[in-house]
Scaffold this motif. Sequence first.
Motif, PDB file in Angstrom:
ATOM      1  N   LEU A 119      11.746  20.821  -4.719  1.00 46.20           N
ATOM      2  CA  LEU A 119      11.620  21.411  -5.986  1.00 46.20           C
ATOM      3  C   LEU A 119      10.029  22.056  -6.071  1.00 46.20           C
ATOM      4  O   LEU A 119       9.176  21.469  -4.909  1.00 46.20           O
ATOM      5  CB  LEU A 119      11.754  20.594  -7.076  1.00 46.20           C
ATOM      6  N   TYR A 120       9.820  22.723  -7.008  1.00 45.00           N
ATOM      7  CA  TYR A 120       8.178  22.912  -6.970  1.00 45.00           C
ATOM      8  C   TYR A 120       7.766  22.669  -8.404  1.00 45.00           C
ATOM      9  O   TYR A 120       8.528  22.654  -9.228  1.00 45.00           O
ATOM     10  CB  TYR A 120       7.923  24.561  -7.265  1.00 45.00           C
ATOM     11  N   MET A 121       6.244  22.282  -8.263  1.00 40.10           N
ATOM     12  CA  MET A 121       5.716  21.714  -9.455  1.00 40.10           C
ATOM     13  C   MET A 121       4.444  22.579  -9.611  1.00 40.10           C
ATOM     14  O   MET A 121       3.649  22.984  -8.630  1.00 40.10           O
ATOM     15  CB  MET A 121       5.431  20.354  -9.115  1.00 40.10           C
ATOM     16  N   ILE A 122       4.032  22.688 -10.775  1.00 40.51           N
ATOM     17  CA  ILE A 122       2.708  23.352 -10.930  1.00 40.51           C
ATOM     18  C   ILE A 122       1.625  22.696 -10.475  1.00 40.51           C
ATOM     19  O   ILE A 122       1.536  21.186 -10.879  1.00 40.51           O
ATOM     20  CB  ILE A 122       2.402  23.685 -12.622  1.00 40.51           C
ATOM     21  N   LYS A 123       0.620  23.125  -9.748  1.00 41.50           N
ATOM     22  CA  LYS A 123      -0.500  22.189  -9.254  1.00 41.50           C
ATOM     23  C   LYS A 123      -1.293  21.576 -10.278  1.00 41.50           C
ATOM     24  O   LYS A 123      -1.570  22.196 -11.352  1.00 41.50           O
ATOM     25  CB  LYS A 123      -1.410  23.178  -8.384  1.00 41.50           C
ATOM     26  N   ASN A 124      -1.759  20.307 -10.138  1.00 41.55           N
ATOM     27  CA  ASN A 124      -2.675  19.688 -10.643  1.00 41.55           C
ATOM     28  C   ASN A 124      -1.988  19.041 -12.140  1.00 41.55           C
ATOM     29  O   ASN A 124      -2.545  18.476 -13.009  1.00 41.55           O
ATOM     30  CB  ASN A 124      -3.902  20.047 -11.347  1.00 41.55           C
ATOM     31  N   ASN A 125      -0.542  18.978 -12.000  1.00 40.48           N
ATOM     32  CA  ASN A 125       0.245  18.345 -13.109  1.00 40.48           C
ATOM     33  C   ASN A 125       0.378  16.754 -12.551  1.00 40.48           C
ATOM     34  O   ASN A 125       1.304  16.413 -11.985  1.00 40.48           O
ATOM     35  CB  ASN A 125       1.603  19.086 -13.151  1.00 40.48           C
ATOM     36  N   SER A 129       3.489  15.018 -10.883  1.00 35.07           N
ATOM     37  CA  SER A 129       3.503  14.607  -9.416  1.00 35.07           C
ATOM     38  C   SER A 129       3.704  12.985  -9.402  1.00 35.07           C
ATOM     39  O   SER A 129       4.313  12.321  -8.410  1.00 35.07           O
ATOM     40  CB  SER A 129       2.054  14.753  -8.772  1.00 35.07           C
ATOM     41  N   SER A 130       3.103  12.216 -10.342  1.00 31.76           N
ATOM     42  CA  SER A 130       3.329  10.875 -10.421  1.00 31.76           C
ATOM     43  C   SER A 130       4.875  10.490 -10.248  1.00 31.76           C
ATOM     44  O   SER A 130       5.375   9.662  -9.542  1.00 31.76           O
ATOM     45  CB  SER A 130       2.655   9.832 -11.314  1.00 31.76           C
ATOM     46  N   CYS A 138       8.263  13.796  -1.526  1.00 29.40           N
ATOM     47  CA  CYS A 138       6.891  13.941  -0.666  1.00 29.40           C
ATOM     48  C   CYS A 138       6.447  15.229  -0.634  1.00 29.40           C
ATOM     49  O   CYS A 138       7.178  16.102  -0.687  1.00 29.40           O
ATOM     50  CB  CYS A 138       7.291  13.725   0.797  1.00 29.40           C
ATOM     51  N   VAL A 139       5.097  15.561  -0.801  1.00 20.11           N
ATOM     52  CA  VAL A 139       4.391  16.780  -0.805  1.00 20.11           C
ATOM     53  C   VAL A 139       4.898  17.357   0.567  1.00 20.11           C
ATOM     54  O   VAL A 139       4.856  16.837   1.522  1.00 20.11           O
ATOM     55  CB  VAL A 139       2.996  16.743  -1.150  1.00 20.11           C
ATOM     56  N   TRP A 140       5.442  18.788   0.432  1.00 22.90           N
ATOM     57  CA  TRP A 140       5.553  19.491   1.664  1.00 22.90           C
ATOM     58  C   TRP A 140       4.646  20.564   1.863  1.00 22.90           C
ATOM     59  O   TRP A 140       4.826  21.752   1.482  1.00 22.90           O
ATOM     60  CB  TRP A 140       7.009  19.987   1.635  1.00 22.90           C
ATOM     61  N   GLU A 141       3.219  20.383   2.082  1.00 27.83           N
ATOM     62  CA  GLU A 141       2.120  21.138   1.892  1.00 27.83           C
ATOM     63  C   GLU A 141       2.496  22.572   2.653  1.00 27.83           C
ATOM     64  O   GLU A 141       2.131  23.652   1.899  1.00 27.83           O
ATOM     65  CB  GLU A 141       1.121  20.481   2.618  1.00 27.83           C
ATOM     66  N   ARG A 142       3.006  22.795   3.708  1.00 29.25           N
ATOM     67  CA  ARG A 142       3.139  23.999   4.373  1.00 29.25           C
ATOM     68  C   ARG A 142       3.952  24.877   3.536  1.00 29.25           C
ATOM     69  O   ARG A 142       3.887  26.118   3.780  1.00 29.25           O
ATOM     70  CB  ARG A 142       3.667  24.060   5.835  1.00 29.25           C
ATOM     71  N   TYR A 143       4.653  24.599   2.379  1.00 27.45           N
ATOM     72  CA  TYR A 143       5.493  25.338   1.645  1.00 27.45           C
ATOM     73  C   TYR A 143       4.898  25.490   0.141  1.00 27.45           C
ATOM     74  O   TYR A 143       5.511  26.149  -0.578  1.00 27.45           O
ATOM     75  CB  TYR A 143       6.940  24.890   1.701  1.00 27.45           C
ATOM     76  N   ILE A 157       3.060  23.271  -5.840  1.00 25.57           N
ATOM     77  CA  ILE A 157       3.263  22.310  -4.951  1.00 25.57           C
ATOM     78  C   ILE A 157       4.706  22.015  -4.839  1.00 25.57           C
ATOM     79  O   ILE A 157       5.509  21.950  -5.770  1.00 25.57           O
ATOM     80  CB  ILE A 157       2.687  20.802  -5.378  1.00 25.57           C
ATOM     81  N   CYS A 158       5.134  22.076  -3.422  1.00 24.04           N
ATOM     82  CA  CYS A 158       6.546  21.760  -2.987  1.00 24.04           C
ATOM     83  C   CYS A 158       6.767  20.428  -2.781  1.00 24.04           C
ATOM     84  O   CYS A 158       6.151  19.800  -1.866  1.00 24.04           O
ATOM     85  CB  CYS A 158       6.751  22.659  -1.809  1.00 24.04           C
ATOM     86  N   TYR A 159       7.917  19.898  -3.203  1.00 27.28           N
ATOM     87  CA  TYR A 159       8.091  18.368  -3.010  1.00 27.28           C
ATOM     88  C   TYR A 159       9.621  18.424  -2.512  1.00 27.28           C
ATOM     89  O   TYR A 159      10.423  19.252  -2.888  1.00 27.28           O
ATOM     90  CB  TYR A 159       8.049  17.470  -4.445  1.00 27.28           C
ATOM     91  N   VAL A 160       9.654  17.725  -1.422  1.00 30.92           N
ATOM     92  CA  VAL A 160      11.028  17.540  -0.751  1.00 30.92           C
ATOM     93  C   VAL A 160      11.409  16.101  -1.008  1.00 30.92           C
ATOM     94  O   VAL A 160      10.497  15.154  -1.159  1.00 30.92           O
ATOM     95  CB  VAL A 160      10.887  17.946   0.641  1.00 30.92           C
ATOM     96  N   PHE A 161      12.608  15.827  -1.233  1.00 26.59           N
ATOM     97  CA  PHE A 161      13.213  14.619  -1.542  1.00 26.59           C
ATOM     98  C   PHE A 161      14.452  14.392  -0.284  1.00 26.59           C
ATOM     99  O   PHE A 161      15.371  15.330  -0.286  1.00 26.59           O
ATOM    100  CB  PHE A 161      14.077  14.286  -2.764  1.00 26.59           C
ATOM    101  N   LYS A 162      14.377  13.248   0.537  1.00 21.50           N
ATOM    102  CA  LYS A 162      15.396  13.397   1.864  1.00 21.50           C
ATOM    103  C   LYS A 162      15.864  12.030   1.782  1.00 21.50           C
ATOM    104  O   LYS A 162      15.549  11.151   0.954  1.00 21.50           O
ATOM    105  CB  LYS A 162      14.431  13.234   2.963  1.00 21.50           C
TER     106      LYS A 162
END
Length: 162
Positions: A119-125, A129-130, A138-143, A157-162
């Motif tokens: 999923l994507y989240m607005i930066k500095n939220n 993020s918490s 986990c943040v997937w920075e390259r995306y 910010i892209c977060y991945v859940f594995k």
Amino acid sequence: MIIRKAEIKDARAIAKISVDTWKDAYKGLIDDAILEGRKVDDKRISSWCENIQNLDFTVLVCEYNEVLGYLWAGPARDEYGLKHEIYALYVKTSAQRKGVGTELIKAYKKIIKDESFYLYMIKNNKKASSFYETSGGCVWERYNRKIQDRNHTIEEICYVFK
């Protein structure tokens, strides 16, 4: 607390949660003109009716005598090697920090049989993020990405859940 698939009757409540939580969560993170332009109107409600009826999407709501939050997900829109994406996850401000978001994610994971998703989240939220990190993301920075909305750049910010 009940998690269930959304029904057409939930469209107005989902639209209201979407508009209200954007205005609350993104104040200072997104230009005020964008936030002020969000309204609970026939177009937004109709769009939610379509999302609810479209079998490619999963729309879940959490209720306890009223809709407290929703999760909207579907096929991944990006080529990251994952099949699933959460497009939106919002909980009424008054119902936050009471387990609603956690229950929505748990229900979604069950539907996709614990496969990975992002999923994507607005930066500095910071609240989001918490929550996502506590939920196993986990943040997937390259995306991470920047998008344009009415001539304003929004960083996500892209977060991945594995």
